[in-house]
Design an enzyme around this catalytic site. Structure first.
Site, PDB file in Angstrom:
ATOM      1  N   SER A  93       0.134  -1.252  -0.036  1.00 42.10           N
ATOM      2  CA  SER A  93      -0.055   0.298   0.114  1.00 42.10           C
ATOM      3  C   SER A  93       1.189   1.335   0.512  1.00 42.10           C
ATOM      4  CB  SER A  93      -0.776  -0.208   0.886  1.00 42.10           C
ATOM      5  OG  SER A  93      -0.504   0.205   1.585  1.00 42.10           O
ATOM      6  N   LYS A  94       0.137   2.018   0.353  1.00 45.96           N
ATOM      7  CA  LYS A  94       0.965   3.745  -0.008  1.00 45.96           C
ATOM      8  C   LYS A  94       2.354   3.942   0.613  1.00 45.96           C
ATOM      9  CE  LYS A  94      -3.239   5.867  -1.593  1.00 45.96           C
ATOM     10  NZ  LYS A  94      -4.332   5.474  -1.911  1.00 45.96           N
ATOM     11  N   ARG A  95       1.832   3.254   1.961  1.00 50.64           N
ATOM     12  CA  ARG A  95       2.549   3.574   2.676  1.00 50.64           C
ATOM     13  C   ARG A  95       4.230   2.856   3.007  1.00 50.64           C
ATOM     14  NH1 ARG A  95       2.889  -0.636   7.209  1.00 50.64           N
ATOM     15  NH2 ARG A  95       0.937  -1.940   6.170  1.00 50.64           N
ATOM     16  N   HIS A  96       4.001   1.854   1.821  1.00 45.06           N
ATOM     17  CA  HIS A  96       5.329   1.226   1.518  1.00 45.06           C
ATOM     18  C   HIS A  96       6.365   1.528   0.439  1.00 45.06           C
ATOM     19  CE1 HIS A  96       2.864  -2.465   2.726  1.00 45.06           C
ATOM     20  NE2 HIS A  96       4.093  -2.876   3.658  1.00 45.06           N
ATOM     21  N   GLY A  97       6.056   3.366   0.350  1.00 41.80           N
ATOM     22  CA  GLY A  97       6.211   4.516  -0.772  1.00 41.80           C
ATOM     23  C   GLY A  97       6.148   4.029  -1.977  1.00 41.80           C
TER      24      GLY A  97
END
Length: 493
Positions: free
Chosen positions: A263-267
RNA sequence: GGCGCGUUCGUCUAGCGGCCCAGGACGCUGCCCUCUCAAGGCAGAGAUCACGGGUUCGAAUCCCGUACGCGCCA
């Protein structure tokens, strides 16, 4: 054998992410492998979150990846109200297909296979809480299944809006025959009478999806793992409508480095972000293919055609895969090394422009690029790898400290500068001979001479092979930078 | 909470009962090449095949449980 028809059916509620790209790729590979048809359908029934921009972003992403579709909206064709479409099943936007859902909703209703439910959100919430209290699965209890005409009229008169629920069988089990996982069985009594048409009149995902997949004659539905639990409900719908269901294949998910769904928090998760980072589309296709698919020989690098030829559902993995940006980067390097300098320059054009290097003569640029190609891992790195050929050298303080400090380097620059002032031809081999002779004459080790030259001329310790670099820079620049470096760093000694 | 799926080197994976005290790739370490950085070549470390029981002459491979992870429904 029936015609192979597959589709990718994104909701246009944001950019195309890595997981979606992988699903699309597998569908596309499957279609191309079997000389079938690849359809793009836009599932825009979420009217609040669906946007035109998202549709365009998805079309752009797929186009960049080189995944072309045979039916669906045409990229870049938005004219303010809609997209041009190709294919016999147009429209490919679900919000333009409401008549179909209505038709089959009516059919199910009249055959008693679906019913109107007047329960309010509050009532449903209460039901759910009660179930939780009693430690039962929070399942709709079917209270509106047997409403009489009178009760129904009363509800309507009271202004209650109805949703339409599908009547699930109470007993038995529904088996999902999955091409990747084998038969997966679900007990019907644990499945509930799910809503097929919302109170607002719009179809739900599970309903629209079934209707469209049937009408559009899908032979296979290849989609993410997260849809597997929806599938028994969908199979029941196919049966109730008297249709044969397509074959199913559920792909494992893609995880981030921490084991959670990517998801987005993984970059970077948007496909287009990889474009701006400087990755090649062929890299993305190759790498993504390896996320959940492999051949028995564990081959890593595939030509575009090879990927199509060798892809099959049998090679698909059941367990989820973790996305590895390091391997992606390596792979991009291998693809860049396969390019000609000209191709690399062209591919890196947007990045060169951004760096103000777009005015450089193509021939000179190409030569500079050829000297750096084997260490390029991203298109975005090209400008800073070659900029000193065309712009003033920017001296890296560490490089200066390490290599230019002291009397010896300064002398080298002075004496060699004098020696090269009128040297001709200023080309690789003669230069090497001359400079090696200089080393011998001055009784210096090659390293004592080569390194200062490199830093004086480029500003850094790492760079292309020395003599070719000098040739390409040309005599004037070389002499000029020798002098500049002496002036600038002499006192540092 | 219920249901479902999954579990082989750090990561992607090969393996579908004997060829495996487990092969390839990325990464890592060392060496070679060398004017630097890369690239390339070679070598190496790294997996008691989640765990526990079976079945079998023989199991990473088949069966059953357990644990953990993830997903779906809420």
């Amino acid at each position: 054998m029936t015609n192979i028809r597959v589709r990718f059916a994104p909701s246009p509620t944001g950019f195309l992410h890595i997981g979606g790209a992988r699903t699309t790729l597998f569908n596309w590979l499957f279609a191309r492998h079997h000389k079938g048809t690849f359809v793009l359908r836009i599932e825009d029934t979420d009217e609040v979150r669906s946007t035109h921009d998202s549709v365009d972003a998805i079309l752009d992403s797929l186009s960049w990846l080189g995944l072309d579709w045979d039916e669906g909206p045409a990229p870049g064709s938005f004219d303010g109200s809609g997209w041009k479409e190709k294919g016999p099943h147009s429209p490919y936007f679900q919000m333009k297909r409401l008549e179909f859902y209505n038709k089959y909703k009516d059919q199910l209703l009249s055959e008693g296979k679906a019913y109107r439910c007047y329960c309010t959100k509050e009532e449903l919430d209460a039901m759910r809480r009660q179930a939780q209290l009693e430690k039962r699965p929070p399942r709709y209890d079917g209270r509106c299944r047997t409403l009489t005409d009178a009760q129904r009229k009363a509800n309507e008169a009271a202004g209650r809006a109805a949703s339409i629920r599908f009547r699930m069988p109470d007993d038995g089990a529904t088996v999902v025959p999955d091409l990747i996982r084998g038969d997966v069985s679900f007990e019907n009594k644990l499945l509930q009478d799910f809503v097929i048409v919302k109170t607002g009149g719009g179809p739900t995902y599970n309903f629209a999806c079934v209707v469209d997949d049937h009408i559009m004659e899908m032979s296979h539905v290849i989609r993410g793992d997260e849809h597997l639990p929806n599938t028994p409900s969908q199979i029941q719908l196919y049966r109730a409508l008297g249709w044969e269901h397509p074959q199913f294949a559920h792909l494992s998910m893609i995880l981030g480095p921490d084991g959670a769904k990517l998801s987005k928090r993984h970059g970077a998760t948007s496909v287009l972000e990889y474009k701006t980072q400087g990755f090649l589309p062929e890299t993305m296709r190759n790498y993504l293919a390896l996320l959940g698919w492999s051949t028995t020989d564990s081959q890593q690098l595939f030509e575009a055609k090879e990927l199509v030829d060798r892809f099959d559902l049998e090679g698909c993995q059941k367990n989820p895969a973790t996305f590895d940006p390091v391997k992606l980067l390596w792979m991009n390097g291998t693809y860049i090394r396969k390019m000609t300098p000209q191709q690399l320059s062209d591919a890196a054009a947007p990045f060169l422009k951004e760096a103000g290097l777009d005015a450089v003569a193509p021939d000179a640029l190409s030569k500079a690029v050829s000297l750096e190609i084997e260490k390029t891992k991203l298109l975005s790195e090209v400008p800073k790898l070659v900029d000193f050929f065309f712009k003033d050298a920017v001296y890296d303080p560490k490089a200066v400290d390490k290599v230019l400090k002291g009397p010896v380097p300064m002398q080298v620059l002075q004496k060699l500068g004098d020696a090269l002032k009128d040297f001709s031809p200023f080309t690789e081999k003669p230069l090497e001979e001359r400079i090696r002779k200089f080393c011998a004459d001055e009784n210096l080790k090659p390293g004592q001479v080569f390194h200062p030259i490199r830093v004086a001329v480029s500003g850094r310790t790492e760079g292309p092979t020395l003599f070719l670099m000098l040739e390409l820079l040309g005599r004037d620049k070389v002499i000029e930078r020798f002098e500049l470096a002496r002036k600038q760093f002499a006192t540092a000694a």
